[in-house]
Scaffold this active site. Sequence first.
Site, short mmCIF file in Angstrom:
data_model
loop_
_atom_site.label_atom_id
_atom_site.label_comp_id
_atom_site.label_asym_id
_atom_site.label_seq_id
_atom_site.Cartn_x
_atom_site.Cartn_y
_atom_site.Cartn_z
N ASN A 157 -9.97 -0.02 -0.06
CA ASN A 157 -8.28 0.18 -0.81
C ASN A 157 -7.70 -0.53 -1.34
O ASN A 157 -7.95 -1.84 -1.89
CB ASN A 157 -7.73 -0.44 0.79
CG ASN A 157 -6.48 -0.28 0.70
OD1 ASN A 157 -5.78 -0.21 0.30
ND2 ASN A 157 -5.59 -0.80 2.23
N HIS B 94 -3.03 7.33 3.00
CA HIS B 94 -3.58 6.10 1.74
C HIS B 94 -5.15 5.38 2.31
O HIS B 94 -5.35 6.05 3.44
CB HIS B 94 -2.86 5.13 2.42
CG HIS B 94 -3.04 3.94 2.05
ND1 HIS B 94 -3.35 3.46 0.83
CD2 HIS B 94 -3.37 2.86 2.84
CE1 HIS B 94 -4.33 1.85 0.73
NE2 HIS B 94 -3.44 1.55 1.88
N CYS C 12 0.74 -1.00 0.32
CA CYS C 12 0.22 0.10 0.38
C CYS C 12 0.69 1.15 0.40
O CYS C 12 0.76 2.47 -0.22
CB CYS C 12 -0.50 -0.07 1.26
SG CYS C 12 -2.42 -1.38 0.99
N1 ACO Z 1 -19.20 -8.03 8.38
C1 ACO Z 1 -19.26 -8.97 9.67
N2 ACO Z 1 -18.10 -9.14 10.90
C2 ACO Z 1 -17.03 -9.17 10.68
C3 ACO Z 1 -17.06 -8.67 9.28
C4 ACO Z 1 -17.36 -8.66 7.97
N3 ACO Z 1 -17.30 -8.23 7.04
N4 ACO Z 1 -15.33 -8.70 9.68
C5 ACO Z 1 -15.04 -9.22 10.79
N5 ACO Z 1 -16.52 -9.38 11.05
C6 ACO Z 1 -16.67 -9.54 12.39
C7 ACO Z 1 -15.25 -10.71 12.78
O1 ACO Z 1 -15.30 -11.99 12.83
C8 ACO Z 1 -15.37 -10.53 14.75
O2 ACO Z 1 -16.21 -11.24 15.24
P1 ACO Z 1 -16.44 -12.33 16.63
O3 ACO Z 1 -15.94 -10.34 17.82
O4 ACO Z 1 -17.51 -12.91 16.82
O5 ACO Z 1 -15.03 -12.56 16.64
C9 ACO Z 1 -16.32 -9.01 15.01
O6 ACO Z 1 -15.99 -8.77 13.90
C10 ACO Z 1 -14.26 -8.13 15.57
O7 ACO Z 1 -13.38 -8.47 14.45
P2 ACO Z 1 -12.28 -7.16 14.36
O8 ACO Z 1 -11.77 -7.96 13.25
O9 ACO Z 1 -11.55 -7.17 15.78
O10 ACO Z 1 -12.54 -6.12 14.08
P3 ACO Z 1 -12.08 -4.73 13.44
O11 ACO Z 1 -13.04 -3.88 14.18
O12 ACO Z 1 -11.20 -4.61 14.17
O13 ACO Z 1 -11.74 -4.31 12.68
C11 ACO Z 1 -11.02 -4.25 9.98
C12 ACO Z 1 -11.39 -5.20 11.20
C13 ACO Z 1 -12.47 -3.45 10.11
C14 ACO Z 1 -9.91 -4.97 9.15
C15 ACO Z 1 -9.55 -3.16 10.88
O14 ACO Z 1 -9.13 -3.65 11.63
C16 ACO Z 1 -8.76 -2.29 10.21
O15 ACO Z 1 -9.41 -1.87 9.45
N6 ACO Z 1 -7.29 -2.99 10.13
C17 ACO Z 1 -6.41 -2.32 9.37
C18 ACO Z 1 -6.70 -2.80 7.86
C19 ACO Z 1 -5.55 -1.94 7.50
O16 ACO Z 1 -5.66 0.00 7.66
N7 ACO Z 1 -4.90 -2.76 6.31
C20 ACO Z 1 -3.83 -1.46 5.76
C21 ACO Z 1 -3.22 -1.61 5.06
S1 ACO Z 1 -3.83 -2.99 3.67
C22 ACO Z 1 -1.79 -3.30 2.65
O17 ACO Z 1 -1.28 -3.39 3.45
C23 ACO Z 1 -2.30 -4.67 1.83
#
Ligand code: ACO
Length: 330
Positions: free
Chosen positions: A287, A257, A120
Amino acid sequence: MTLSHPAKLRSVVVGLGCYLPPRILSNADLEKTLDTTDEWIVQRTGIRQRHIAGEDERTSTLGLRAAKAALADAGLSGADIDLVIVATSTPDYTFPSVATQIQAGLGMTHGVAFDLQAVCSGFVFAVTTADKFLTSGSHKRALVIGAETFSRLLDWNDRTTCVLFGDGAGAIVLEAQEGDGTIADRGVLTAHLRSDGRYRDKLYVDGGPSSTRTTGHLKMEGREVFRHAVAMVTDVVQAGFAATGTTAEDLSWFVPHQANRRIIDASAEKLGIAPQKVVITVDLHGNTSAASVPLALCVARDDGRIKPGDLVMIEAMGGGFTWGAALIRW
Ligand code: ACO
């Protein structure tokens, strides 16, 4: 007595262009095939839709469209370019590079073209690399492209990753021009890149020619990436401010980004950047990895926000981890 500054070569943005594949996949569309909701995706990420490349479209197809748009914007052709750098983690083939395919697509038989892989952060890394070539005097005009088809790396049954990404491409033309050596100059004023390979397991693709001999799928510990992202991004942006004696107040636009709205908001707040100066496109594009910054630049230029003379900070963070920022006088 007035201090005189020695003349200095700068990499000035003289063209900008983008391409998004026409197919749009909305959160409502994803609800039909996945255990997810529009509400969950919007609340956690800010994403409402993403573009998906057609069967006949490859990363080089998207990148070539963006490159042609950027050249048209600059009033230039491939004949005027002597350096092509494509930032991508989703090449058409393991080799040859996407860059040489785009070079051929532009009818160029001169100059040098190569790919750069920093996930990214790729576009910020590519702008910084091109800046080194141009300000050394070795090359005159660079086409810097971020192009990705992340839809091809996703496990479409994994709701924790597949809702986050999209496809697209953006390109800028940078030209070596003489400036005064002050921050009033147009062009790239400073750039700061970092990486730390200890974090490879937090965000990676579980395949490759030398390991599994397959392409693999994207894997991410989202919460861990999130935890590091704000600190890393603010660190390099602050390095840019320190190197130029500028502050958040001097910025015209902050073009981060576009991975997650919450990361963008938290970074801007920590840096003291006013929300109205922050360009957000993650809602429209998801993204798009290395394409996200040039796509956001296009949106903000096309709607009249970014104008010549504006001070623009671009930044990104991605797999590796890699992260970087560049301050550009538009
Ligand atoms: N729909 C519904 N529920 C979901 C989904 C979805 N699409 N995805 C995950 N959940 C659920 C999980 O299973 C979990 O359920 P549980 O509590 O029963 O186990 C719950 O939601 C919470 O999951 P988390 O992963 O803890 O959710 P979080 O609030 O951390 O959000 C996210 C996830 C959006 C991925 C976030 O952590 C994030 O944006 N992280 C950064 C990603 C990023 O910025 N990447 C940049 C670099 S990318 C690159 O370099 C290629």
